[in-house]
Enzyme design. Structure first.
Site, PDB file in Angstrom:
ATOM      1  CD  GLU A 197     -20.178  36.411 -27.876  1.00 56.59           C
ATOM      2  OE1 GLU A 197     -18.989  36.798 -27.353  1.00 56.59           O
ATOM      3  OE2 GLU A 197     -20.378  35.768 -28.867  1.00 56.59           O
ATOM      4  CB  CYS A 253     -16.023  31.731 -31.471  1.00 57.57           C
ATOM      5  SG  CYS A 253     -16.403  30.142 -31.486  1.00 57.57           S
ATOM      6  CG  HIS A 286     -18.487  32.840 -27.408  1.00 61.80           C
ATOM      7  ND1 HIS A 286     -18.587  33.297 -28.532  1.00 61.80           N
ATOM      8  CD2 HIS A 286     -18.277  31.447 -27.489  1.00 61.80           C
ATOM      9  CE1 HIS A 286     -18.597  32.249 -29.522  1.00 61.80           C
ATOM     10  NE2 HIS A 286     -18.306  31.185 -28.784  1.00 61.80           N
TER      11      HIS A 286
END
Lengths: 220, 729
Positions: free
Chosen positions: A198, A86, A196
């Site tokens: 994560e 990002c 993302h």
């Protein structure tokens, strides 16, 4: 698998990234403050998401010129693995580690939603645990993730199989060229992506689709 | 450079400062002389409605604010509740209505920024944000501009700051045409033994200014928020502040780092009335005087006067009383984060608020009279007339039930808010267990523990009957938290009303608070923080009375959390609380019959409690597979929303339009395995709860009611998802 997470003022997904790295690889990453001039000895550097310097001026532009980035760039050129997610993707692109640029979403608005991410190249250190063509659910959360580059660069990225992730048909949240969600450099050691992963690694997140990406780090 | 000569104090100048003649006379009496220009400014900032709560205090005192979990009730930057394991939740809601109408993007960002600061000032890391937004009629010429700006502003600040926005409300009504509402709530997590307060302690200690520099923005913001609007509202644009989420994020990290160092004695954010309000509050609460030297204040612009500095509402600033031996360590932390740090004064034992600038005393005021002993009013009020009863059986059925279902599902207030919440980062921090779209937002707080958050009020109910409407706002919030399986533990309130100098508006306020207080007492749901926003009027037209209730609930086991999504075809659908009969003020009445009359559904608080406790017990024992509370739109909307979120259809038995659309309270729709339905119904009976079978979850992607009505899910989805993007296209 030792890793470092670089932190600039305004970065805000560094905790998410550190938790994900620790949960999936078993090693706690080191946080490196932007004013440092040398990275610790690690196998991977992650530049996480957020709004470094408020995204003022241009996303990633100020952070890319931080003291620590000189060492990140130097070590990346020598083959150190670098992952930018990002804002991190924007920063390492601004730092010249990846071609192209990330501009304002085609819809002109910030978008936070789950998208379908197609793994186009599974021969990388981040995608080696997933099948080529696999479609992962993964959230995006950005206002400027529209990937652009010139025609020659695009041709080379596609021809060299350097588009690592692509938004699956109908899933492109930002108007990126060729639905590009993530790319790598020529040497293959630097990967940048807008989504993302994560935030999609444990049952709480609804799905665990992106866990194998991090687990792949151990194999690489 | 010499400061310009200060204007002479005239009755006109006093009036421009929003002080009534009797208030000014009282002020002069306190001083024993004519005030200076700076003193007049300080007084106007402290004694306006927004900062002093002078019209509302008397009634706020009657609300229940204590409970076994309450660590800190109203009166601090935010409320604090104990959630066990040494953890505390700190939260508050606050309005930014007037600025958001004048300048929607900046008004909304600074609303979000202000409430986040309130929470982290007390030592908490913000873990969730919510916002309750009310706009005018969708077809009003300003509405799209305001929606677009406010939503972008809420997102722009929260996303950059890094807090997940997980719940909220967006509604439309012509009564907000000239005065929208932007109520922002923030929730933070802290260690229960490491909470920071604003009460200064110790004489001669340094008062430190932290954060961003002071500029000329936002001067008189709080005074603006304490007056009605007219057609010239936009001329007040200079009173709106400008938000900088980047600086706030740095300020958060610096403050938390500083607090961990043990340097902080007292801390207060600079919100409304900036330096004035923060300094007065810290001193007055600690029974101390404060002396400030404005030559030390970091300024963004040159030549600022004492008056301007004291009234600036520049954002991202804090004031703190520091342990002197830690001063260097504290300064280093702030320098690291690129923030200003300046000792601007000290505490005294004189109980005076003294302002010095360029060698002159610009103000010397009694600090208690400015702060906690500010004037208070018992404004006259009249009890609103109760609306005439409405017999549900006289309300006609729709000509075409399927068309009615589609119309309601795709109406302004009932359609999906996806267009809004997709602009908010709801996932950051990796702990989001429920994003917007369900009954409540849910955030993990470590291990299996989680909190649920919801904000609720049904303004048309409050308008019709403030007392029942006040109760309903609390009941609905409590119900939404219960519906995800959380134990509701405390609330914050944001009371948005018109001009309190009008007895009928004051009557709405008094009766709504009576209802809110009664509901909070009955549901053991104390109010720990809040905000009052009065004078929400334009050209004499008041908003719908809107007391927004923001609630927090606790889930001890995230694994048991319920969602609105049906899980499998073949499961049974049950109605907890029995069929309803009240159509007064219902969405059906408004959307299908174009009527906004009748009383709202009454709230039986004992019933609400019994039913909610029962549903929670079903969730905790894993007997139900999906849960949704019944509110706007009644049973029909609840079931349709459950179907849409799952992609599964339903086959319901024959139901009348009254049964489908009544908005009776204390009710839920649940699903369960077909074989478990009987046991649930009999267990309910034993507890005095009526549970009625409604039908079955199906695989055929349609909502079927009885034998005559069938609506494809695809059509419902198009109606539900389509409205907002079409409005904003």
């Amino acid at each position: 698998m030792k890793s470092a997470v670089v932190v600039f003022p305004g970065i805000n997904r560094e905790r998410d990234m550190m938790l994900a790295l620790e949960a999936t690889t078993g090693h706690k990453p080191v946080a490196v403050w932007h004013t440092e001039t040398e990275l610790p000895k690690v196998d991977l550097v992650v530049v996480p998401g957020g709004f470094s310097y408020g995204d003022y001026l241009r996303c990633g532009a100020i952070a890319a010129r931080s003291p620590i980035m000189t060492d990140v760039r130097a070590k990346a050129l020598k083959g150190l693995k670098v992952l930018g997610v990002c804002n991190g993707f924007q920063i390492i692109t601004e730092a010249g580690l990846l071609p192209g640029a990330l501009v304002r979403n085609a819809g002109l608005r910030f978008v936070c939603r789950e998208v379908k991410l197609k793994v186009e190249n599974n021969k990388t250190w981040f995608t080696n645990r997933v099948a080529k063509g696999a479609v992962l659910s993964c959230p995006v959360a950005h206002g400027e993730g529209n990937y652009i580059c010139d025609a020659d660069t695009l041709k080379r990225l596609e021809g060299d199989n350097r588009v690592v992730f692509r938004y699956a048909a109908g899933s492109n949240p930002n108007g990126a060229m060729n639905d590009i969600a993530g790319v790598m450099n020529e040497a293959g050691n630097v990967i940048g992506m807008m989504p993302h992963p994560e935030n999609m690694i444990e049952p709480l997140h609804g799905k665990t689709d992106c866990r194998p990406l991090f687990e792949g780090l151990l194999a690489a | 450079m010499t400061a310009p000569k200060e204007p002479e104090i005239t009755p006109e100048l006093v009036a421009q400062h929003g002080l009534k003649p009797d208030e000014y006379a009282h002020f002069v009496g306190l001083l024993g002389r004519t005030p200076t220009f700076t003193e007049l400014g300080i007084c106007s900032a402290m004694w306006n409605e927004h900062c002093s709560y002078k019209s509302s205090k008397k009634w706020l005192r009657q609300l229940p604010t204590s409970g076994e979990r309450v660590i800190q009730g109203p009166g601090e930057n935010a409320g604090v509740i104990d959630i066990g394991d040494g953890q505390a939740i700190i939260f508050k809601m606050e309005s930014h209505n007037h600025p958001s109408y004048i300048e929607p993007y900046q008004g909304a960002t600074t609303g979000v920024g202000g409430i986040l600061r309130d929470v982290f000032t007390m030592g908490a890391r913000p873990i969730a944000a919510l916002n309750a937004l009310r706009f005018g009629a969708p077809d009003h010429p300003k509405t799209r501009h305001l929606v677009s700006g406010v939503v972008a502003g809420v997102g722009g600040y929260g996303n950059s700051f890094g807090v997940p926005t997980v719940a909220g409300e967006v509604n439309f009504h012509p009564r907000y045409n000239g005065n929208i509402l932007v109520n922002a709530m923030a929730v933070g997590l802290a260690d229960a033994d490491k909470i920071f307060y604003s009460k200064a302690e110790g004489v001669g200690l340094p008062v430190v200014y932290l954060g961003a520099k002071t500029g000329r923005d936002g001067i008189h913001g709080a005074t603006m928020a304490s007056a009605e609007f007219d057609d010239k509202a936009e001329e007040k644009r200079p009173t709106v502040q400008v938000g900088d989420p980047f600086t706030e994020k740095c300020l958060l990290e610096a403050c938390l780092e500083l607090m961990a160092s043990g340097a902080v004695i007292a801390i207060q954010d600079m919100g409304a009335a900036g330096l004035t309000c923060s300094a007065v509050e810290m001193g007055a609460k600690g029974d101390l005087g404060i002396e400030l030297d404005l030559d030390k204040v970091p300024c963004r612009e040159t030549g600022m006067t004492a008056y301007e500095m004291m009234l600036s509402e520049s954002q991202e600033r804090m004031l703190m009383v520091l342990r002197p031996e830690k001063e260097q360590e504290a300064e280093a932390i702030f320098r690291k984060w690129g923030l200003d740090f300046a000792v601007v004064g000290h505490t005294t034992d004189t109980l005076r608020f003294v302002i010095k600038h360029q060698g002159e005393v610009k103000a010397d005021l009694p600090i208690k009279a400015m702060g906690d002993e500010a004037p208070e009013y018992d404004r006259p009020w009249v009890e609103p007339k109760k609306p005439a009863a409405l017999d549900g059986s006289t309300i006609p059925a729709p000509n075409d039930l399927a068309a009615a279902l589609l119309k309601i599902t795709g109406s302004a207030d009932m359609s999906s808010r996806r267009w809004v919440w997709e602009q908010y980062d709801s996932l950051i921090q990796s702990n989001t267990a429920q994003v917007p779209g369900g009954d409540a937002g849910v955030i993990r707080i470590g291990g299996k523990k989680a909190i649920a958050v919801s904000s609720d009020v049904t303004p048309r109910y409050v308008e019709s009957d403030p007392y029942e409407g006040g109760k309903q706002a609390v009941a609905e919030c409590w119900r939404n938290l219960s519906a995800v399986g959380a134990e509701p533990i405390a609330v914050t309130d944001n009371l948005n009303f018109g001009n309190p100098e009008r007895p009928e508006i004051m009557g709405q306020f008094v009766m709504a608070l009576k209802g809110i207080g009664e509901a909070c007492r009955a549901l053991n749901f104390p109010i720990v923080s809040g905000n009052v926003s009065l004078y929400n009027e334009t050209n004499g037209q008041a908003i719908l009375p809107t007391p927004t209730i923001g609630g927090v609930g606790l889930l001890s086991d995230l694994g048991k959390m319920a969602t609105v999504r049906f899980k499998a075809a073949g499961e049974a659908i049950l109605l907890v609380g029995g069929h309803g009969s009240h159509l007064g003020q219902s969405i059906y009445l408004r959307e299908i019959l174009n009527r906004e009359d009748g009383p709202p559904p009454p709230v039986d608080l004992a019933r609400e409690k019994t039913h909610g406790d029962f549903v929670r017990s079903l969730i905790n024992s894993a007997q139900v597979t999906a849960v949704h509370d019944i509110s706007d739109g009644g049973l029909a909307s609840a079931v349709i929303e459950m179907a849409l979120s799952s992609g599964l259809g339903v086959a319901l038995e024959e139901l009348s339009h009254v049964q489908l659309f009544a908005e009776d309270q204390a009710r839920y729709v649940v699903s369960c395995k077909a074989e478990d339905a009987k046991a649930i119904i009999s267990a309910a009976k034993a507890k005095g709860v009526t549970v009625v079978p409604l039908g079955t979850v199906t695989a055929d992607a349609a909502v079927k009611i009885g034998s005559r009505c069938q609506v494809p899910l695809a059509s419902l989805r198009e109606a539900h998802e389509g409205w907002f993007p079409r409005l904003m296209a």
